[in-house]
Design a protein around this motif. Sequence first.
Motif, PDB file in Angstrom:
ATOM      1  N   PRO A 286       0.294  13.993 -21.210  1.00  0.00           N
ATOM      2  CA  PRO A 286      -0.583  15.159 -21.286  1.00  0.00           C
ATOM      3  C   PRO A 286      -1.078  15.491 -22.683  1.00  0.00           C
ATOM      4  O   PRO A 286      -2.006  16.296 -22.837  1.00  0.00           O
ATOM      5  N   THR A 287      -0.470  14.894 -23.714  1.00  0.00           N
ATOM      6  CA  THR A 287      -0.768  15.251 -25.097  1.00  0.00           C
ATOM      7  C   THR A 287      -1.129  14.000 -25.889  1.00  0.00           C
ATOM      8  O   THR A 287      -0.437  12.990 -25.790  1.00  0.00           O
ATOM      9  N   PRO A 288      -2.216  14.053 -26.680  1.00  0.00           N
ATOM     10  CA  PRO A 288      -2.518  12.892 -27.531  1.00  0.00           C
ATOM     11  C   PRO A 288      -1.369  12.586 -28.484  1.00  0.00           C
ATOM     12  O   PRO A 288      -0.693  13.489 -28.974  1.00  0.00           O
ATOM     13  N   ARG A 289      -1.176  11.304 -28.766  1.00  0.00           N
ATOM     14  CA  ARG A 289      -0.115  10.909 -29.690  1.00  0.00           C
ATOM     15  C   ARG A 289      -0.514  11.116 -31.148  1.00  0.00           C
ATOM     16  O   ARG A 289       0.355  11.262 -32.006  1.00  0.00           O
ATOM     17  N   GLY A 290      -1.787  11.087 -31.465  1.00  0.00           N
ATOM     18  CA  GLY A 290      -2.209  11.242 -32.848  1.00  0.00           C
ATOM     19  C   GLY A 290      -1.683  10.110 -33.714  1.00  0.00           C
ATOM     20  O   GLY A 290      -1.685   8.943 -33.304  1.00  0.00           O
ATOM     21  N   PRO A 291      -1.187  10.402 -34.916  1.00  0.00           N
ATOM     22  CA  PRO A 291      -0.676   9.329 -35.787  1.00  0.00           C
ATOM     23  C   PRO A 291       0.543   8.618 -35.213  1.00  0.00           C
ATOM     24  O   PRO A 291       0.823   7.479 -35.588  1.00  0.00           O
ATOM     25  N   TYR A 292       1.280   9.294 -34.333  1.00  0.00           N
ATOM     26  CA  TYR A 292       2.438   8.670 -33.717  1.00  0.00           C
ATOM     27  C   TYR A 292       1.983   7.476 -32.871  1.00  0.00           C
ATOM     28  O   TYR A 292       1.071   7.583 -32.045  1.00  0.00           O
ATOM     29  N   CYS A 293       2.596   6.338 -33.097  1.00  0.00           N
ATOM     30  CA  CYS A 293       2.259   5.063 -32.444  1.00  0.00           C
ATOM     31  C   CYS A 293       0.942   4.478 -32.941  1.00  0.00           C
ATOM     32  O   CYS A 293       0.478   3.463 -32.413  1.00  0.00           O
ATOM     33  N   GLY A 294       0.338   5.113 -33.948  1.00  0.00           N
ATOM     34  CA  GLY A 294      -0.842   4.533 -34.575  1.00  0.00           C
ATOM     35  C   GLY A 294      -0.434   3.644 -35.733  1.00  0.00           C
ATOM     36  O   GLY A 294       0.502   2.839 -35.618  1.00  0.00           O
ATOM     37  N   ALA A 295      -1.116   3.791 -36.862  1.00  0.00           N
ATOM     38  CA  ALA A 295      -0.824   2.964 -38.034  1.00  0.00           C
ATOM     39  C   ALA A 295      -0.836   3.822 -39.282  1.00  0.00           C
ATOM     40  O   ALA A 295      -1.695   4.706 -39.435  1.00  0.00           O
ATOM     41  N   VAL A 296       0.118   3.561 -40.180  1.00  0.00           N
ATOM     42  CA  VAL A 296       0.208   4.249 -41.466  1.00  0.00           C
ATOM     43  C   VAL A 296       0.525   3.198 -42.527  1.00  0.00           C
ATOM     44  O   VAL A 296       1.455   2.403 -42.356  1.00  0.00           O
ATOM     45  N   GLY A 297      -0.229   3.185 -43.620  1.00  0.00           N
ATOM     46  CA  GLY A 297       0.060   2.217 -44.670  1.00  0.00           C
ATOM     47  C   GLY A 297      -1.038   2.149 -45.702  1.00  0.00           C
ATOM     48  O   GLY A 297      -1.795   3.110 -45.877  1.00  0.00           O
ATOM     49  N   VAL A 299      -4.025  -0.456 -47.961  1.00  0.00           N
ATOM     50  CA  VAL A 299      -4.850  -1.658 -48.102  1.00  0.00           C
ATOM     51  C   VAL A 299      -5.361  -1.681 -49.535  1.00  0.00           C
ATOM     52  O   VAL A 299      -5.872  -0.672 -50.030  1.00  0.00           O
ATOM     53  N   ASP A 300      -5.238  -2.838 -50.191  1.00  0.00           N
ATOM     54  CA  ASP A 300      -5.718  -2.959 -51.566  1.00  0.00           C
ATOM     55  C   ASP A 300      -6.155  -4.409 -51.794  1.00  0.00           C
ATOM     56  O   ASP A 300      -5.327  -5.295 -52.013  1.00  0.00           O
ATOM     57  N   GLY A 301      -7.447  -4.645 -51.705  1.00  0.00           N
ATOM     58  CA  GLY A 301      -7.967  -5.994 -51.886  1.00  0.00           C
ATOM     59  C   GLY A 301      -7.522  -6.913 -50.758  1.00  0.00           C
ATOM     60  O   GLY A 301      -7.699  -6.605 -49.581  1.00  0.00           O
ATOM     61  N   ASP A 302      -6.924  -8.046 -51.094  1.00  0.00           N
ATOM     62  CA  ASP A 302      -6.485  -8.996 -50.083  1.00  0.00           C
ATOM     63  C   ASP A 302      -5.010  -8.807 -49.721  1.00  0.00           C
ATOM     64  O   ASP A 302      -4.381  -9.688 -49.151  1.00  0.00           O
ATOM     65  N   ARG A 303      -4.475  -7.629 -50.040  1.00  0.00           N
ATOM     66  CA  ARG A 303      -3.098  -7.297 -49.681  1.00  0.00           C
ATOM     67  C   ARG A 303      -3.066  -5.990 -48.905  1.00  0.00           C
ATOM     68  O   ARG A 303      -3.857  -5.080 -49.155  1.00  0.00           O
ATOM     69  N   ALA A 304      -2.148  -5.921 -47.962  1.00  0.00           N
ATOM     70  CA  ALA A 304      -2.022  -4.709 -47.160  1.00  0.00           C
ATOM     71  C   ALA A 304      -0.655  -4.681 -46.498  1.00  0.00           C
ATOM     72  O   ALA A 304      -0.025  -5.715 -46.275  1.00  0.00           O
ATOM     73  N   GLU A 305      -0.210  -3.484 -46.176  1.00  0.00           N
ATOM     74  CA  GLU A 305       1.010  -3.303 -45.406  1.00  0.00           C
ATOM     75  C   GLU A 305       0.842  -2.038 -44.574  1.00  0.00           C
ATOM     76  O   GLU A 305       0.629  -0.949 -45.114  1.00  0.00           O
ATOM     77  N   LEU A 306       0.899  -2.207 -43.262  1.00  0.00           N
ATOM     78  CA  LEU A 306       0.718  -1.099 -42.332  1.00  0.00           C
ATOM     79  C   LEU A 306       1.913  -1.055 -41.388  1.00  0.00           C
ATOM     80  O   LEU A 306       2.307  -2.082 -40.827  1.00  0.00           O
ATOM     81  N   ALA A 307       2.489   0.130 -41.213  1.00  0.00           N
ATOM     82  CA  ALA A 307       3.596   0.309 -40.284  1.00  0.00           C
ATOM     83  C   ALA A 307       3.073   0.867 -38.970  1.00  0.00           C
ATOM     84  O   ALA A 307       2.039   1.550 -38.922  1.00  0.00           O
ATOM     85  N   VAL A 308       3.806   0.590 -37.890  1.00  0.00           N
ATOM     86  CA  VAL A 308       3.573   1.300 -36.638  1.00  0.00           C
ATOM     87  C   VAL A 308       4.071   2.732 -36.847  1.00  0.00           C
ATOM     88  O   VAL A 308       5.187   2.941 -37.337  1.00  0.00           O
ATOM     89  N   GLY A 309       3.270   3.705 -36.482  1.00  0.00           N
ATOM     90  CA  GLY A 309       3.603   5.099 -36.760  1.00  0.00           C
ATOM     91  C   GLY A 309       4.643   5.674 -35.821  1.00  0.00           C
ATOM     92  O   GLY A 309       4.413   6.703 -35.173  1.00  0.00           O
TER      93      GLY A 309
END
Length: 355
Positions: A286-297, A299-309
């Motif tokens: 019933p409620t949007p998850r928002g950042p939860y289960c999205g991505a947080v991290g 990006v800088d040039g050809d390097r990046a690191e993103l976590a599952v939220g």
Amino acid sequence: MLPPTSWASFGGRLATDVVECVDLTVHPERLAEPGPWFVVVDFEAYGRGGRARAWRFAHAVDEARPPVAGPWRGPRPQDWHSSLDRAAYEAAVARVREHVREGTVYQVNVCRVLGAPLTGGAPDVEPDAAALAARLAAGNPAPHASAVHVPASTGVDPVWVVSASPELYLSLDAGRLGSGPIKGTAPTADGLTPKDRAENVMITDLVRNDLQQVCAPGTVAVTDLLGVEEHPGLVHLVSRVHGRLAPEVAAAPDRWRRVLAATFPPGSVSGAPKSSALRIIDDLEPTPRGPYCGAVGWVDGDRAELAVGIRTFWWADGVLRFGTGAGITWGSDPAAEWHETELKAARLVGLASTR
């Protein structure tokens, strides 16, 4: 020295002094420009009503800790309420099992969002994200811990997210793309079941297929399957998948649009097949998850690191929120899945609450 007004951190990288915010659904090519960019993508982004944003900061330092101001003042334990109570959650689990029996899906991640009213003490003061980040770092250290706080007072699109995520969504380093899906949770390794292992293999195969859409043929491989990782209060089954970006993707200015289109939302928090699982999630939650289960991290040039939220708090409109969920298959027991969501939430919600 006063703490910075706006800042972001991830895995020892600290950025300060926000410059701008970019809507990644409109201008994904901006991530190819010099950063550092810190990214927060809602689970519902890309056609389902959520936001995908990136903030560029003026300064970044590695091997740094988030700024710490005052002590954390969280909500009372009794102030938390769930978007799905136990009866409603167990009914959702039963409905997913019906979908599995009908052949619609093999697995669906069903989540609920906890919320509690919280202000910074005055109407125009936001809660101290750095204080919560410090409390989580001390009480629940996580390999992909992160925080992004851009107050509304900066004049830039605001954000308030603090995460103790144990799960890698995507890493990129010199063209090598990786992911670390988690499926299987128990208090101890002895509590992991055949259902947990089957679910992990299923989602790892989904992630492998996702990466194959943007990686060069023959380069995608599962480098670690069903590894057991210990975290405060629980253990997870974790697998690792890596590939090399296809040359035409790596050279494209909009490579992040292509990568996100192929892999988002993360398979471990949606289900398989992903498209069917997302339709069921939209119907049951019933409620949007928002950042939860999205991505947080970052990006800088050809390097990046993103976590599952996952294991993630976010604050907006005077309410602190936290999500918790479980992967549902034909082998799921509704009561056991409810208890798994309780296990995942208990330690972190306890740390965020003021007793």
